[in-house]
Design a protein around this motif. Structure first.
Motif, PDB file in Angstrom:
ATOM      1  N   GLY A   1       0.810  -1.219   0.000  1.00 43.16           N
ATOM      2  CA  GLY A   1       0.000   0.000   0.000  1.00 43.16           C
ATOM      3  C   GLY A   1       0.841   1.265   0.000  1.00 43.16           C
ATOM      4  O   GLY A   1       0.306   2.355  -0.091  1.00 43.16           O
ATOM      5  N   GLY A   2       2.170   1.118   0.116  1.00 43.22           N
ATOM      6  CA  GLY A   2       3.063   2.276   0.118  1.00 43.22           C
ATOM      7  C   GLY A   2       3.491   2.667  -1.290  1.00 43.22           C
ATOM      8  O   GLY A   2       3.321   1.900  -2.232  1.00 43.22           O
ATOM      9  N   ARG A   3       4.014   3.883  -1.421  1.00 38.37           N
ATOM     10  CA  ARG A   3       4.426   4.408  -2.726  1.00 38.37           C
ATOM     11  C   ARG A   3       5.917   4.712  -2.762  1.00 38.37           C
ATOM     12  O   ARG A   3       6.528   4.923  -1.724  1.00 38.37           O
ATOM     13  N   PHE A   4       6.474   4.775  -3.956  1.00 38.73           N
ATOM     14  CA  PHE A   4       7.860   5.171  -4.116  1.00 38.73           C
ATOM     15  C   PHE A   4       8.042   5.744  -5.512  1.00 38.73           C
ATOM     16  O   PHE A   4       7.189   5.558  -6.386  1.00 38.73           O
ATOM     17  N   ALA A   5       9.168   6.441  -5.704  1.00 40.58           N
ATOM     18  CA  ALA A   5       9.474   7.013  -7.022  1.00 40.58           C
ATOM     19  C   ALA A   5       9.720   5.892  -8.031  1.00 40.58           C
ATOM     20  O   ALA A   5      10.192   4.820  -7.678  1.00 40.58           O
ATOM     21  N   LEU A   6       9.390   6.141  -9.299  1.00 43.74           N
ATOM     22  CA  LEU A   6       9.500   5.108 -10.337  1.00 43.74           C
ATOM     23  C   LEU A   6      10.934   4.836 -10.778  1.00 43.74           C
ATOM     24  O   LEU A   6      11.234   3.735 -11.241  1.00 43.74           O
ATOM     25  N   HIS A   7      11.828   5.832 -10.692  1.00 48.51           N
ATOM     26  CA  HIS A   7      13.108   5.722 -11.410  1.00 48.51           C
ATOM     27  C   HIS A   7      14.217   5.003 -10.641  1.00 48.51           C
ATOM     28  O   HIS A   7      15.328   4.900 -11.155  1.00 48.51           O
ATOM     29  N   ALA A   8      13.920   4.493  -9.423  1.00 44.76           N
ATOM     30  CA  ALA A   8      15.010   3.884  -8.641  1.00 44.76           C
ATOM     31  C   ALA A   8      14.870   2.368  -8.483  1.00 44.76           C
ATOM     32  O   ALA A   8      15.826   1.627  -8.694  1.00 44.76           O
ATOM     33  N   THR A   9      13.677   1.901  -8.123  1.00 45.22           N
ATOM     34  CA  THR A   9      13.499   0.467  -7.859  1.00 45.22           C
ATOM     35  C   THR A   9      13.398  -0.339  -9.159  1.00 45.22           C
ATOM     36  O   THR A   9      13.061   0.207 -10.210  1.00 45.22           O
ATOM     37  N   GLY A  10      13.651  -1.650  -9.070  1.00 47.16           N
ATOM     38  CA  GLY A  10      13.529  -2.535 -10.236  1.00 47.16           C
ATOM     39  C   GLY A  10      12.119  -2.519 -10.812  1.00 47.16           C
ATOM     40  O   GLY A  10      11.925  -2.319 -12.015  1.00 47.16           O
ATOM     41  N   VAL A  11      11.113  -2.721  -9.938  1.00 46.46           N
ATOM     42  CA  VAL A  11       9.719  -2.711 -10.428  1.00 46.46           C
ATOM     43  C   VAL A  11       9.363  -1.346 -11.016  1.00 46.46           C
ATOM     44  O   VAL A  11       8.682  -1.251 -12.039  1.00 46.46           O
ATOM     45  N   GLY A  12       9.842  -0.279 -10.385  1.00 47.85           N
ATOM     46  CA  GLY A  12       9.559   1.074 -10.872  1.00 47.85           C
ATOM     47  C   GLY A  12      10.143   1.291 -12.266  1.00 47.85           C
ATOM     48  O   GLY A  12       9.484   1.854 -13.147  1.00 47.85           O
ATOM     49  N   LEU A  13      11.375   0.828 -12.484  1.00 45.71           N
ATOM     50  CA  LEU A  13      12.026   0.992 -13.785  1.00 45.71           C
ATOM     51  C   LEU A  13      11.259   0.241 -14.878  1.00 45.71           C
ATOM     52  O   LEU A  13      11.091   0.755 -15.987  1.00 45.71           O
ATOM     53  N   VAL A  14      10.791  -0.966 -14.566  1.00 44.02           N
ATOM     54  CA  VAL A  14      10.005  -1.730 -15.543  1.00 44.02           C
ATOM     55  C   VAL A  14       8.714  -0.972 -15.885  1.00 44.02           C
ATOM     56  O   VAL A  14       8.355  -0.817 -17.055  1.00 44.02           O
TER      57      VAL A  14
ATOM     58  N   LEU B   1       8.067   2.213 -15.508  1.00 37.15           N
ATOM     59  CA  LEU B   1       8.380   3.478 -16.186  1.00 37.15           C
ATOM     60  C   LEU B   1       8.736   3.221 -17.650  1.00 37.15           C
ATOM     61  O   LEU B   1       8.311   3.953 -18.545  1.00 37.15           O
ATOM     62  N   ALA B   2       9.506   2.161 -17.897  1.00 42.02           N
ATOM     63  CA  ALA B   2       9.928   1.838 -19.268  1.00 42.02           C
ATOM     64  C   ALA B   2       8.724   1.587 -20.169  1.00 42.02           C
ATOM     65  O   ALA B   2       8.769   1.868 -21.364  1.00 42.02           O
ATOM     66  N   HIS B   3       7.638   1.080 -19.587  1.00 38.41           N
ATOM     67  CA  HIS B   3       6.449   0.749 -20.380  1.00 38.41           C
ATOM     68  C   HIS B   3       5.299   1.730 -20.145  1.00 38.41           C
ATOM     69  O   HIS B   3       4.164   1.458 -20.528  1.00 38.41           O
TER      70      HIS B   3
ATOM     71  N   GLU C   1      18.233   6.016 -21.679  1.00 31.45           N
ATOM     72  CA  GLU C   1      18.992   4.900 -22.242  1.00 31.45           C
ATOM     73  C   GLU C   1      18.670   3.605 -21.487  1.00 31.45           C
ATOM     74  O   GLU C   1      18.450   2.546 -22.084  1.00 31.45           O
ATOM     75  N   LYS C   2      18.625   3.715 -20.150  1.00 29.66           N
ATOM     76  CA  LYS C   2      18.291   2.573 -19.305  1.00 29.66           C
ATOM     77  C   LYS C   2      16.895   2.030 -19.651  1.00 29.66           C
ATOM     78  O   LYS C   2      16.711   0.815 -19.777  1.00 29.66           O
ATOM     79  N   LEU C   3      15.923   2.941 -19.826  1.00 25.51           N
ATOM     80  CA  LEU C   3      14.543   2.522 -20.122  1.00 25.51           C
ATOM     81  C   LEU C   3      14.459   1.793 -21.464  1.00 25.51           C
ATOM     82  O   LEU C   3      13.753   0.794 -21.601  1.00 25.51           O
ATOM     83  N   ALA C   4      15.219   2.297 -22.458  1.00 27.04           N
ATOM     84  CA  ALA C   4      15.224   1.661 -23.788  1.00 27.04           C
ATOM     85  C   ALA C   4      15.774   0.240 -23.679  1.00 27.04           C
ATOM     86  O   ALA C   4      15.247  -0.701 -24.281  1.00 27.04           O
ATOM     87  N   SER C   5      16.821   0.085 -22.873  1.00 25.82           N
ATOM     88  CA  SER C   5      17.428  -1.249 -22.743  1.00 25.82           C
ATOM     89  C   SER C   5      16.488  -2.204 -21.986  1.00 25.82           C
ATOM     90  O   SER C   5      16.459  -3.402 -22.256  1.00 25.82           O
ATOM     91  N   ILE C   6      15.687  -1.670 -21.047  1.00 32.77           N
ATOM     92  CA  ILE C   6      14.708  -2.498 -20.320  1.00 32.77           C
ATOM     93  C   ILE C   6      13.612  -2.981 -21.271  1.00 32.77           C
ATOM     94  O   ILE C   6      13.215  -4.145 -21.241  1.00 32.77           O
ATOM     95  N   ARG C   7      13.138  -2.072 -22.132  1.00 38.70           N
ATOM     96  CA  ARG C   7      12.099  -2.452 -23.114  1.00 38.70           C
ATOM     97  C   ARG C   7      12.621  -3.535 -24.055  1.00 38.70           C
ATOM     98  O   ARG C   7      11.910  -4.469 -24.403  1.00 38.70           O
ATOM     99  N   GLN C   8      13.912  -3.422 -24.438  1.00 43.61           N
ATOM    100  CA  GLN C   8      14.490  -4.370 -25.388  1.00 43.61           C
ATOM    101  C   GLN C   8      14.725  -5.746 -24.755  1.00 43.61           C
ATOM    102  O   GLN C   8      14.451  -6.779 -25.357  1.00 43.61           O
ATOM    103  N   SER C   9      15.230  -5.747 -23.501  1.00 43.85           N
ATOM    104  CA  SER C   9      15.636  -7.012 -22.877  1.00 43.85           C
ATOM    105  C   SER C   9      14.488  -7.705 -22.143  1.00 43.85           C
ATOM    106  O   SER C   9      14.542  -8.903 -21.887  1.00 43.85           O
ATOM    107  N   GLY C  10      13.446  -6.944 -21.760  1.00 46.85           N
ATOM    108  CA  GLY C  10      12.322  -7.553 -21.058  1.00 46.85           C
ATOM    109  C   GLY C  10      12.546  -7.703 -19.562  1.00 46.85           C
ATOM    110  O   GLY C  10      11.769  -8.385 -18.890  1.00 46.85           O
ATOM    111  N   PHE C  11      13.578  -7.078 -19.020  1.00 43.13           N
ATOM    112  CA  PHE C  11      13.759  -7.097 -17.565  1.00 43.13           C
ATOM    113  C   PHE C  11      14.574  -5.876 -17.140  1.00 43.13           C
ATOM    114  O   PHE C  11      15.197  -5.212 -17.978  1.00 43.13           O
ATOM    115  N   ALA C  12      14.572  -5.574 -15.840  1.00 45.31           N
ATOM    116  CA  ALA C  12      15.340  -4.443 -15.315  1.00 45.31           C
ATOM    117  C   ALA C  12      16.191  -4.905 -14.143  1.00 45.31           C
ATOM    118  O   ALA C  12      15.764  -5.757 -13.363  1.00 45.31           O
ATOM    119  N   VAL C  13      17.396  -4.348 -14.034  1.00 38.42           N
ATOM    120  CA  VAL C  13      18.222  -4.571 -12.851  1.00 38.42           C
ATOM    121  C   VAL C  13      18.453  -3.219 -12.186  1.00 38.42           C
ATOM    122  O   VAL C  13      18.879  -2.267 -12.832  1.00 38.42           O
TER     123      VAL C  13
END
Lengths: 266, 266
Positions: free
Chosen positions: B136-149, B151-153, B183-195
């Motif tokens: 139920g908590g929130r966080f910024a999109l650009h730092a966590t793994g789930v957030g990056l995924v 954000l990328a989509h 650049e990070k977001l583009a690579s996440i969209r291409q690879s299908g995962f985020a680290v």
């Protein structure tokens, strides 16, 4: 449970109408069109139209496919602040995980609301014995393990209300005789745990124990539900009771980890 | 997020006032007296008094010790019907359990709400690396793994809004340069995962993958968060991606088990 007067002509406050609109959503009807929503909540169509627009703007409702509406994530977020909902779950989760690893069957955490049990958490393996529970769902108190624990420790007037009404039967083993149920409740209070052996479905056995609040009253119950055939409740009892005691302790200690929401503006 | 006008003098509808009262509760202020509640919601004391009485009667609020009020279990129950809340969680839970058993670390399930990530589920062992999340908590999109995924989509306008504002730094490794993030977001969209390697806290590494809805759009993200030291993201990637695909499939198939709420009158 206090229920809202659904008579269309009744004079209801705006607050009551807004709550009636939210209350119209159930597990059976999680999505509705505006006219279905108006009908089920007993609110006139023009009023429903205005209120739904406000609820959508805030995020209490969301658009669903086919021009329908559904409960929104924002309401879930606010609801998650209920101490007896996710608050209790957060404190209990590590110990529920431990319980789950012991059997890979079903672990349940529940609280009492009036004469019903509300499931706050459920962990189940994919090969666990099927149980009819849903997080946020309700069930009668007198059949499940967690329900029996909560009923045994409920105020006398709650017990009386339940025992005065006919007791629903879910399986051939459900206790529906008030005198037999009273005896069962006394034995649960004395022993500190409950066994529901096939009383919901004949193939499932549940062992449950109470979780205590700051004042020593029973605030929740935790259970393991396993296949009835070959189940050894004497072996399950100590792990369920240990988990219940650990959750009781965790409820009385502030959480050690900072939570994310503290770090970002709300 | 649309926020309610908190100016005390502003003309607000009754619905807006009721929602403002509910919204005043946060993880930092889960319990309040009537005057605190009136002040934080920008509602006059007499109005707050009337509305709180109605919210108490329905169960949206409950009495807390010290004459304070808190969010009630009934609101949590209705909120649990949000498909992106507990509905998503129910479909995902067995696969999250499988992920948890793989590492005994942290498993997270999250959705995007505007430019933030909302955590829908979190499983963590008692010896797992500490993470700052709360269901139920929130966080910024650009730092966590789930957030990056997520954000990328996200739609281009959401990405643009986030990239146009200053990007908060949580650790020395947080990406705060808009070009590097693109650049990070583009690579996440291409690879299908985020680290996310130490981008929230230096000691934690997250591997995340997208969950797709009926129409093929990304509706949620799932992640494993482990200790950064010695973490082998190449080993974690296939299990996280398999879990995400299994949850995607589960979302498109109706639940096989009847749920308890179908069997009792609501």
């Amino acid at each position: 449970m206090t229920s809202v007067d659904r008579t269309p002509g009744a004079s209801r406050s705006v607050t009551a109408k807004v709550l009636a609109l939210l209350e119209a959503f159930t597990p059976d009807t999680p999505e509705m069109t505006l006219s279905e929503l108006a009908r089920r909540s007993g609110v006139s169509l023009p009023t429903a139209h205005r209120r739904v627009a406000e609820l959508l703007e805030w995020g209490a409702l969301e658009h669903a496919p086919g021009g329908r509406y559904r409960i929104g994530l924002r309401l879930w977020e606010v609801g998650s602040l209920a101490p007896r909902g996710l608050g209790l779950r957060e404190a209990a989760m590590p110990f529920l995980e431990d319980l789950y690893e012991f059997t890979r069957e079903n672990v349940q955490l529940a609280v009492r609301e009036g004469t019903e049990v509300v499931f706050v958490e459920r962990i189940a393996g994919r090969r666990a014995v099927p149980v009819w529970t849903r997080v946020g769902g309700r069930f009668a108190l007198h059949a499940t393990g967690v329900g029996l624990v909560l009923l045994a420790h409920a105020p006398v007037e709650v017990q009386q209300e339940l025992l005065d009404a006919p007791l629903d039967r879910y399986s051939p083993k459900t206790i529906t005789d008030p005198a037999a149920l009273r005896e069962k409740l006394a034995s649960i209070r004395q022993s500190g745990f409950a066994v529901s052996d096939g009383q919901v479905t004949v193939d499932a056995l549940s062992v449950a124990a109470p979780v205590l609040g700051q004042d020593g009253s029973v605030v929740a119950a935790v259970s393991l539900v396993v296949r009835a055939e070959g189940a050894q409740s004497a072996m399950l009892r100590p792990v369920v009771q240990s988990a219940a005691r650990a959750i009781t302790r965790a409820l009385h200690t502030p959480a050690p980890t900072p939570i994310i929401s503290h770090r970002i503006p709300s």
